[in-house]
Design a protein around this motif. Structure first.
Motif, PDB file in Angstrom:
ATOM      1  N   TRP A 152      45.969  41.964  43.405  1.00 49.72           N
ATOM      2  CA  TRP A 152      46.063  42.166  41.958  1.00 49.72           C
ATOM      3  C   TRP A 152      44.715  41.992  41.281  1.00 49.72           C
ATOM      4  CZ3 TRP A 152      50.369  44.396  40.642  1.00 49.72           C
ATOM      5  CH2 TRP A 152      51.571  44.089  41.317  1.00 49.72           C
ATOM      6  N   ASN A 158      47.734  43.709  33.919  1.00 50.83           N
ATOM      7  CA  ASN A 158      48.950  43.901  34.694  1.00 50.83           C
ATOM      8  C   ASN A 158      50.223  43.576  33.907  1.00 50.83           C
ATOM      9  OD1 ASN A 158      48.706  44.681  37.666  1.00 50.83           O
ATOM     10  ND2 ASN A 158      46.997  43.244  37.420  1.00 50.83           N
ATOM     11  N   MET A 161      53.281  42.389  35.712  1.00 51.01           N
ATOM     12  CA  MET A 161      53.374  40.976  36.082  1.00 51.01           C
ATOM     13  C   MET A 161      53.520  40.058  34.867  1.00 51.01           C
ATOM     14  SD  MET A 161      52.954  40.684  39.476  1.00 51.01           S
ATOM     15  CE  MET A 161      51.964  39.281  40.003  1.00 51.01           C
ATOM     16  N   THR A 162      53.019  40.490  33.700  1.00 45.92           N
ATOM     17  CA  THR A 162      52.864  39.555  32.589  1.00 45.92           C
ATOM     18  C   THR A 162      53.721  39.835  31.362  1.00 45.92           C
ATOM     19  OG1 THR A 162      50.993  40.835  31.733  1.00 45.92           O
ATOM     20  CG2 THR A 162      50.485  39.057  33.285  1.00 45.92           C
ATOM     21  N   PRO A 185      48.910  34.688  43.151  1.00 45.48           N
ATOM     22  CA  PRO A 185      48.854  36.145  43.038  1.00 45.48           C
ATOM     23  C   PRO A 185      47.519  36.687  42.549  1.00 45.48           C
ATOM     24  CG  PRO A 185      50.904  35.293  42.125  1.00 45.48           C
ATOM     25  CD  PRO A 185      50.051  34.104  42.436  1.00 45.48           C
ATOM     26  N   SER A 227      62.727  39.625  36.480  1.00 40.84           N
ATOM     27  CA  SER A 227      61.825  38.840  35.642  1.00 40.84           C
ATOM     28  C   SER A 227      62.277  37.391  35.518  1.00 40.84           C
ATOM     29  CB  SER A 227      61.724  39.464  34.245  1.00 40.84           C
ATOM     30  OG  SER A 227      61.304  40.802  34.313  1.00 40.84           O
ATOM     31  N   GLY A 231      58.612  34.645  40.070  1.00 37.51           N
ATOM     32  CA  GLY A 231      57.442  34.216  39.319  1.00 37.51           C
ATOM     33  C   GLY A 231      57.714  32.992  38.455  1.00 37.51           C
ATOM     34  N   SER A 268      50.413  48.795  36.423  1.00 35.54           N
ATOM     35  CA  SER A 268      49.885  47.823  37.381  1.00 35.54           C
ATOM     36  C   SER A 268      48.417  48.130  37.621  1.00 35.54           C
ATOM     37  CB  SER A 268      50.646  47.882  38.710  1.00 35.54           C
ATOM     38  OG  SER A 268      50.321  49.057  39.432  1.00 35.54           O
TER      39      SER A 268
END
Length: 277
Positions: A152, A158, A161-162, A185, A227, A231, A268
């Motif tokens: 990443w 990203n 991811m966020t 990550p 989600s 994580g 991404s």
């Protein structure tokens, strides 16, 4: 276990994240597979080659590599998570040329010079001593053998991811930030750090190429579920159970803006790193 270099990672990927990733293997592979294929396009696996797949998880990349090196090739998928390797072995039943090994790539006694290439899709950012790990990986490569991995770029690039976490932070306090460069990550988000690690480990001809692609794990409710469970957001919900409903509603609303005919798709940003032994 506690005296081994990556003991905390072993516990995490066997007891905490491993069972969740095993259960959600389908949508997670759907989300990450295009990024792995981008790395494989750089690797260019060939029939008859022997390839080591580091951090193979539930086996998606190892199976794809095994098909690429057939006939006559061999892929060894290595991972620290026994939980995910059980899934990988079930998925590989009936497919020739693939095996799975429970191993920490930082310390595993791979056959010296035993592989034509090493590949990884998001499996090399978790070592306690990345230089030592890549020295060990280099020893497993034949002279001039190829290394390709996908990692990443920074979190701000990203949304895949966020974005859910950003939506949740309107309602819950943020988690403690990780130490810069700590295993995780985004440990390889800094391309110059990656270049330095590989140089120190004895690799040559290092190239680090940015790759941008929209990816997604499925329809809206599937991605909301991912989600909540994959994580740090899941941990925040466990710490703030009274906020669960409002957080889920906020995350769903944020993801809904990116929902379309192919499900939820978000940007991404990765590095495709290539080098030679």
């Amino acid at each position: 276990m506690t005296d081994t270099p990556n003991a905390q990672q072993a516990v995490y990927w066997n007891e905490a994240a491993g069972p969740t990733w095993a259960e959600l293997q389908g949508p997670l592979d759907r989300q990450l597979a295009p990024l792995g294929r981008a790395g494989m396009a750089v690797l260019q696996p060939k029939p008859g080659e022997k390839i080591l797949d580091i951090g193979c998880g539930a086996g998606e990349t190892s199976l794809e590599l095994a098909r690429a090196v057939a006939p006559g090739g061999q892929v060894t998928g290595a991972d620290i998570s026994r939980t995910l390797l059980e899934v990988a072995r079930r998925r590989a039943e009936g497919l020739a040329g693939v095996e799975f090994l429970e191993a920490d790539a930082q310390t595993a006694a791979f056959a010296p010079g035993g592989y034509d290439a090493v590949f990884s899709r998001f499996g090399v950012m978790f070592f306690s001593d990345p230089v030592a790990a890549f020295v060990n990986i280099r020893r497993a490569l034949a002279p001039d053998g190829r290394l390709v991995f996908v990692c990443w770029r920074p979190p701000a690039e990203n949304p895949i991811m966020t974005l859910p976490m950003s939506a949740a932070l309107a309602h819950v306090p943020p988690p403690a930030p990780p130490e810069p460069g700590a295993p995780g990550p985004f440990a390889f988000a800094d391309a110059e750090r990656v270049r330095g690690i590989l140089a120190a480990a004895g690799f040559k001809d290092v190239t680090i190429t940015p790759h941008n692609e929209k990816v997604g794990g499925g329809d809206l409710e599937t991605v909301v579920g991912l989600s909540m469970r994959v994580g740090p957001l899941g941990g925040l919900l466990r710490e703030n159970p009274d906020k669960r409903d409002v957080v889920i509603a906020s995350v769903r609303e944020a993801l809904k803006a990116h929902d379309g005919p192919d499900g939820v798709r978000l940007d991404s940003a990765t590095w495709i790193v290539a080098a030679r032994a």
